[in-house]
Scaffold this motif. Structure first.
Motif, PDB file in Angstrom:
ATOM      1  N   HIS A  20     164.006 -18.650  14.508  1.00  0.00           N
ATOM      2  CA  HIS A  20     164.802 -17.448  14.261  1.00  0.00           C
ATOM      3  C   HIS A  20     164.189 -16.564  13.183  1.00  0.00           C
ATOM      4  O   HIS A  20     164.502 -15.376  13.113  1.00  0.00           O
ATOM      5  CB  HIS A  20     166.218 -17.846  13.860  1.00  0.00           C
ATOM      6  N   ASP A  21     163.355 -17.128  12.335  1.00  0.00           N
ATOM      7  CA  ASP A  21     162.780 -16.357  11.234  1.00  0.00           C
ATOM      8  C   ASP A  21     161.440 -16.943  10.840  1.00  0.00           C
ATOM      9  O   ASP A  21     161.290 -17.500   9.754  1.00  0.00           O
ATOM     10  CB  ASP A  21     163.735 -16.340  10.037  1.00  0.00           C
ATOM     11  N   PRO A  22     160.432 -16.853  11.697  1.00  0.00           N
ATOM     12  CA  PRO A  22     159.155 -17.508  11.407  1.00  0.00           C
ATOM     13  C   PRO A  22     158.404 -16.902  10.237  1.00  0.00           C
ATOM     14  O   PRO A  22     157.549 -17.554   9.636  1.00  0.00           O
ATOM     15  CB  PRO A  22     158.374 -17.341  12.712  1.00  0.00           C
ATOM     16  N   PHE A  23     158.706 -15.647   9.914  1.00  0.00           N
ATOM     17  CA  PHE A  23     157.917 -14.958   8.891  1.00  0.00           C
ATOM     18  C   PHE A  23     158.291 -15.396   7.473  1.00  0.00           C
ATOM     19  O   PHE A  23     157.608 -15.018   6.521  1.00  0.00           O
ATOM     20  CB  PHE A  23     158.079 -13.454   9.032  1.00  0.00           C
ATOM     21  N   ARG A  24     159.337 -16.177   7.322  1.00  0.00           N
ATOM     22  CA  ARG A  24     159.719 -16.643   5.998  1.00  0.00           C
ATOM     23  C   ARG A  24     158.871 -17.818   5.529  1.00  0.00           C
ATOM     24  O   ARG A  24     158.911 -18.204   4.373  1.00  0.00           O
ATOM     25  CB  ARG A  24     161.185 -17.078   5.992  1.00  0.00           C
ATOM     26  N   TYR A  25     158.090 -18.368   6.437  1.00  0.00           N
ATOM     27  CA  TYR A  25     157.302 -19.546   6.099  1.00  0.00           C
ATOM     28  C   TYR A  25     155.896 -19.172   5.656  1.00  0.00           C
ATOM     29  O   TYR A  25     155.421 -18.059   5.893  1.00  0.00           O
ATOM     30  CB  TYR A  25     157.257 -20.512   7.291  1.00  0.00           C
ATOM     31  N   TYR A  26     155.243 -20.112   5.034  1.00  0.00           N
ATOM     32  CA  TYR A  26     153.913 -19.897   4.469  1.00  0.00           C
ATOM     33  C   TYR A  26     152.854 -20.221   5.504  1.00  0.00           C
ATOM     34  O   TYR A  26     152.872 -21.284   6.126  1.00  0.00           O
ATOM     35  CB  TYR A  26     153.727 -20.789   3.233  1.00  0.00           C
ATOM     36  N   TYR A  27     151.940 -19.269   5.703  1.00  0.00           N
ATOM     37  CA  TYR A  27     150.832 -19.451   6.630  1.00  0.00           C
ATOM     38  C   TYR A  27     149.542 -19.517   5.812  1.00  0.00           C
ATOM     39  O   TYR A  27     149.146 -18.526   5.193  1.00  0.00           O
ATOM     40  CB  TYR A  27     150.808 -18.313   7.658  1.00  0.00           C
ATOM     41  N   GLU A  28     148.917 -20.701   5.828  1.00  0.00           N
ATOM     42  CA  GLU A  28     147.792 -20.902   4.923  1.00  0.00           C
ATOM     43  C   GLU A  28     146.455 -20.436   5.462  1.00  0.00           C
ATOM     44  O   GLU A  28     145.485 -20.345   4.726  1.00  0.00           O
ATOM     45  CB  GLU A  28     147.703 -22.386   4.518  1.00  0.00           C
ATOM     46  N   HIS A  29     146.423 -20.157   6.746  1.00  0.00           N
ATOM     47  CA  HIS A  29     145.157 -19.719   7.343  1.00  0.00           C
ATOM     48  C   HIS A  29     145.292 -18.290   7.854  1.00  0.00           C
ATOM     49  O   HIS A  29     146.253 -17.980   8.576  1.00  0.00           O
ATOM     50  CB  HIS A  29     144.772 -20.649   8.505  1.00  0.00           C
ATOM     51  N   TRP A  30     144.330 -17.466   7.507  1.00  0.00           N
ATOM     52  CA  TRP A  30     144.369 -16.056   7.893  1.00  0.00           C
ATOM     53  C   TRP A  30     143.023 -15.630   8.468  1.00  0.00           C
ATOM     54  O   TRP A  30     141.958 -16.048   7.980  1.00  0.00           O
ATOM     55  CB  TRP A  30     144.696 -15.182   6.682  1.00  0.00           C
ATOM     56  N   GLY A  31     143.094 -14.797   9.495  1.00  0.00           N
ATOM     57  CA  GLY A  31     141.896 -14.197  10.036  1.00  0.00           C
ATOM     58  C   GLY A  31     141.624 -12.861   9.382  1.00  0.00           C
ATOM     59  O   GLY A  31     142.434 -12.350   8.601  1.00  0.00           O
ATOM     60  N   GLN A  32     140.481 -12.279   9.724  1.00  0.00           N
ATOM     61  CA  GLN A  32     140.196 -10.940   9.226  1.00  0.00           C
ATOM     62  C   GLN A  32     141.086  -9.953   9.985  1.00  0.00           C
ATOM     63  O   GLN A  32     141.544 -10.228  11.070  1.00  0.00           O
ATOM     64  CB  GLN A  32     138.711 -10.594   9.424  1.00  0.00           C
ATOM     65  N   GLY A  33     141.368  -8.846   9.441  1.00  0.00           N
ATOM     66  CA  GLY A  33     142.218  -7.866  10.095  1.00  0.00           C
ATOM     67  C   GLY A  33     141.463  -7.093  11.160  1.00  0.00           C
ATOM     68  O   GLY A  33     140.235  -6.982  11.149  1.00  0.00           O
ATOM     69  N   THR A  34     142.230  -6.579  12.097  1.00  0.00           N
ATOM     70  CA  THR A  34     141.672  -5.682  13.101  1.00  0.00           C
ATOM     71  C   THR A  34     142.520  -4.421  13.116  1.00  0.00           C
ATOM     72  O   THR A  34     143.743  -4.475  13.153  1.00  0.00           O
ATOM     73  CB  THR A  34     141.608  -6.363  14.487  1.00  0.00           C
ATOM     74  N   LEU A  35     141.859  -3.275  13.063  1.00  0.00           N
ATOM     75  CA  LEU A  35     142.552  -2.006  12.911  1.00  0.00           C
ATOM     76  C   LEU A  35     143.011  -1.454  14.247  1.00  0.00           C
ATOM     77  O   LEU A  35     142.223  -1.356  15.201  1.00  0.00           O
ATOM     78  CB  LEU A  35     141.643  -0.991  12.215  1.00  0.00           C
ATOM     79  N   VAL A  36     144.268  -1.096  14.303  1.00  0.00           N
ATOM     80  CA  VAL A  36     144.846  -0.425  15.459  1.00  0.00           C
ATOM     81  C   VAL A  36     145.272   0.969  15.008  1.00  0.00           C
ATOM     82  O   VAL A  36     146.053   1.105  14.066  1.00  0.00           O
ATOM     83  CB  VAL A  36     146.054  -1.203  16.015  1.00  0.00           C
ATOM     84  N   THR A  37     144.748   1.979  15.678  1.00  0.00           N
ATOM     85  CA  THR A  37     145.077   3.361  15.360  1.00  0.00           C
ATOM     86  C   THR A  37     145.647   4.026  16.599  1.00  0.00           C
ATOM     87  O   THR A  37     145.000   4.038  17.654  1.00  0.00           O
ATOM     88  CB  THR A  37     143.837   4.138  14.885  1.00  0.00           C
ATOM     89  N   VAL A  38     146.858   4.550  16.467  1.00  0.00           N
ATOM     90  CA  VAL A  38     147.519   5.231  17.581  1.00  0.00           C
ATOM     91  C   VAL A  38     147.621   6.701  17.211  1.00  0.00           C
ATOM     92  O   VAL A  38     148.288   7.076  16.243  1.00  0.00           O
ATOM     93  CB  VAL A  38     148.907   4.646  17.860  1.00  0.00           C
ATOM     94  N   SER A  39     146.969   7.514  17.984  1.00  0.00           N
ATOM     95  CA  SER A  39     146.963   8.949  17.712  1.00  0.00           C
ATOM     96  C   SER A  39     148.120   9.631  18.435  1.00  0.00           C
ATOM     97  O   SER A  39     148.485   9.251  19.550  1.00  0.00           O
ATOM     98  CB  SER A  39     145.640   9.565  18.148  1.00  0.00           C
ATOM     99  N   SER A  40     148.657  10.650  17.805  1.00  0.00           N
ATOM    100  CA  SER A  40     149.812  11.361  18.388  1.00  0.00           C
ATOM    101  C   SER A  40     149.371  12.507  19.274  1.00  0.00           C
ATOM    102  O   SER A  40     148.211  12.848  19.351  1.00  0.00           O
ATOM    103  CB  SER A  40     150.695  11.877  17.258  1.00  0.00           C
TER     104      SER A  40
END
Length: 130
Positions: A110-130
């Motif tokens: 119900h709320d997965p984002f409250r937990y600690y995630y110890e492994h992270w990947g590099q970010g990938t940029l998403v750009t949405v133009s209007s």
């Protein structure tokens, strides 16, 4: 060592689609959680969607529900985020994160984002133009 490799970002027009992928390696657990977070310029990081790599459990945040779909393929430690009907407000750097222990949190479904995630990947940029 656990590694996460994210890919699939890019530039798309308003209403377009993109699919992000996050491949995990190095996990020895039979099941673990993988999540997508995003951070727009000047804003706090936001949880987008999570899934157990076994495919049995998932969560999609209200802000993207109905437009974004998270999925995995059995036997692959890879999670996909299909993003449809993209809007300019979806513009952000998207990060994937993973944890085996978070998946067993009492309220993960119900709320997965409250937990600690110890492994992270590099970010990938998403750009949405209007």
């Amino acid at each position: 060592d656990v590694q996460l490799q994210a890919s699939g970002g890019g530039v798309v027009q308003n209403g377009g689609s993109l699919r992000l992928s996050c491949a995990a390696s190095g996990f020895t657990d039979d099941d673990f959680a993988m999540c997508w977070f995003r951070q727009a310029p000047g804003k706090e990081r936001e949880g987008v969607s999570c899934m157990s790599v076994s495919g049995g459990r998932q969560y999609v945040s209200d802000s993207v529900r109905g437009r974004f779909t998270i999925s995995t393929r059995i036997g692959e430690d890879t999670v996909y985020l299909q993003m449809n009907n993209l809007k300019p407000e979806d513009t952000a750097v998207y990060f994937c994160a993973a944890s085996a222990s978070a998946l067993y949190g009492n309220n993960w479904d119900h709320d997965p984002f409250r937990y600690y995630y110890e492994h992270w990947g590099q970010g990938t940029l998403v750009t949405v133009s209007s």
